[in-house]
Design an enzyme around this catalytic site. Structure first.
Site, PDB file in Angstrom:
ATOM      1  N   ASN A   1       0.876  -1.179   0.000  1.00 27.97           N
ATOM      2  CA  ASN A   1       0.000   0.000   0.000  1.00 27.97           C
ATOM      3  C   ASN A   1       0.912   1.228   0.000  1.00 27.97           C
ATOM      4  O   ASN A   1       1.474   1.579   1.024  1.00 27.97           O
ATOM      5  CB  ASN A   1      -0.896  -0.031   1.245  1.00 27.97           C
ATOM      6  CG  ASN A   1      -1.739   1.228   1.369  1.00 27.97           C
ATOM      7  OD1 ASN A   1      -1.787   2.067   0.452  1.00 27.97           O
ATOM      8  ND2 ASN A   1      -2.414   1.371   2.499  1.00 27.97           N
TER       9      ASN A   1
ATOM     10  N   HIS B   1      -9.391   1.007   5.066  1.00 28.80           N
ATOM     11  CA  HIS B   1      -8.117   1.284   5.735  1.00 28.80           C
ATOM     12  C   HIS B   1      -8.364   2.258   6.890  1.00 28.80           C
ATOM     13  O   HIS B   1      -9.185   3.173   6.774  1.00 28.80           O
ATOM     14  CB  HIS B   1      -7.099   1.862   4.747  1.00 28.80           C
ATOM     15  CG  HIS B   1      -5.718   1.855   5.308  1.00 28.80           C
ATOM     16  ND1 HIS B   1      -5.280   2.795   6.210  1.00 28.80           N
ATOM     17  CD2 HIS B   1      -4.686   0.989   5.142  1.00 28.80           C
ATOM     18  CE1 HIS B   1      -4.035   2.511   6.562  1.00 28.80           C
ATOM     19  NE2 HIS B   1      -3.654   1.419   5.932  1.00 28.80           N
TER      20      HIS B   1
ATOM     21  N   GLY C   1       2.768   2.401  10.820  1.00 28.06           N
ATOM     22  CA  GLY C   1       3.697   3.517  10.681  1.00 28.06           C
ATOM     23  C   GLY C   1       4.385   3.904  11.976  1.00 28.06           C
ATOM     24  O   GLY C   1       4.990   4.962  12.083  1.00 28.06           O
TER      25      GLY C   1
HETATM   26  P1  13P Z   1       3.226   0.461   7.679  1.00 30.12           P
HETATM   27  O1  13P Z   1       3.752  -0.806   7.073  1.00 30.12           O
HETATM   28  O2  13P Z   1       3.919   1.689   7.184  1.00 30.12           O
HETATM   29  O3  13P Z   1       3.123   0.390   9.158  1.00 30.12           O
HETATM   30  O4  13P Z   1       1.703   0.621   7.126  1.00 30.12           O
HETATM   31  C1  13P Z   1       0.870  -0.454   7.180  1.00 30.12           C
HETATM   32  C2  13P Z   1      -0.357  -0.113   6.420  1.00 30.12           C
HETATM   33  O5  13P Z   1      -1.111   0.769   6.805  1.00 30.12           O
HETATM   34  C3  13P Z   1      -0.615  -0.847   5.175  1.00 30.12           C
HETATM   35  O6  13P Z   1      -1.899  -0.609   4.697  1.00 30.12           O
END
Ligand code: 13P
Length: 252
Positions: free
Chosen positions: A9, A96, A174
């Site tokens: 993503n 999401h 994140g």
């Molecule tokens: P990260 O891998 O950056 O933590 O994000 C995960 C995510 O939201 C994928 O949709």
């Protein structure tokens, strides 16, 4: 069709040139690999047609990051499922947590998005997951059950067999704070059991359930080796071809 899947993503990142470079690097890298998973890239909508051209010539699959719940009309700025289908998009992320939080998407809207995607032959990647406060209160299972019930459990068996579920604990997105393999397995087994109760054991066994949240080349193997974790939905680490391909190579 329970398969292992690694989906990137990209969120709102990359210029057109950077996006083309990244997808090119991923596709070239995949040529050398004997993959035990399906690899999906979900670039920003503006780049879907370009990415779709790559999919024609390689094993990569392309997904959108969002879709309107309407099929056409006066919805400025939105992108409809028939538009995605017209450039051969196979998957679309819905629900999401960033869209739930910043764009106030509701369960009712997500149910409509799932319906319209399936009407146009696009497979929804349905995201669910609790925020930290909900986990600390011990209500994370209830939260995930409610999200699934509102968003996708209205589908019939045939429709549901085209759905991919992604468990993304919001506190892990994140943040660099990954769910432990045990926490991921526990929730994935819970989700599979809900699917089994709602549909059937066979359908539950066939459903791919992905983990998302700070998944990286260092932790992917431990996460994916769990019996109910069928791969990952990758944010930050999908923006570098090397890291993304290492994650895709993490299945035993
Ligand atoms: P990260 O891998 O950056 O933590 O994000 C995960 C995510 O939201 C994928 O949709």
């Amino acid at each position: 069709m329970r398969k292992n899947i690694v989906a990137g993503n990209w969120k709102m990142n990359k210029t057109f040139q950077e996006a083309e470079e990244l997808i090119d690097q991923i596709v070239v890298g995949m040529e050398e690999m004997s993959l035990k998973c399906e690899v999906i890239a979900c670039p920003p909508a503006l780049y879907l047609e370009m990415a779709s051209d790559y999919a024609e010539e390689s094993r990569i699959k392309i997904g959108a990051q969002n879709v309107s719940e309407h099929d056409k009309g006066a919805y400025t700025g939105e992108i409809a499922a028939p538009m995605l289908a017209s450039v051969d998009i196979e998957y679309c992320i819905i629900g999401h947590s960033e869209r739930r939080k910043y764009f106030h998407e509701t369960g009712e809207q997500l149910a409509k998005k799932a319906d319209i995607l399936l009407d146009y032959g696009i497979k929804p990647i349905f995201c669910c997951g609790e925020v930290l406060e909900e986990r600390e209160k011990g209500i994370h299972f209830d939260v995930v059950r409610k999200q699934l019930t509102e968003g996708i459990f209205h589908l019939n068996k045939d429709e549901f067999s085209n759905v991919v579920v992604a468990y993304e604990p919001v506190w892990a997105i994140g943040t660099g704070k990954t769910a432990s393999p045990g926490q991921a397995q526990e929730m994935h087994a819970f989700i599979r059991n809900l699917i089994s109760e709602k549909y059937s054991k066979e359908i539950a066994e066939e459903t791919s359930i992905l983990y998302g949240g700070s998944c990286n080349p260092g932790n992917a193997k431990a996460l994916f080796s769990n019996p109910d974790v069928d791969g990952g939905l990758i944010g930050g680490a999908s923006l570098k071809a090397d890291d993304f391909l290492k994650i895709a190579a993490s299945f035993e």
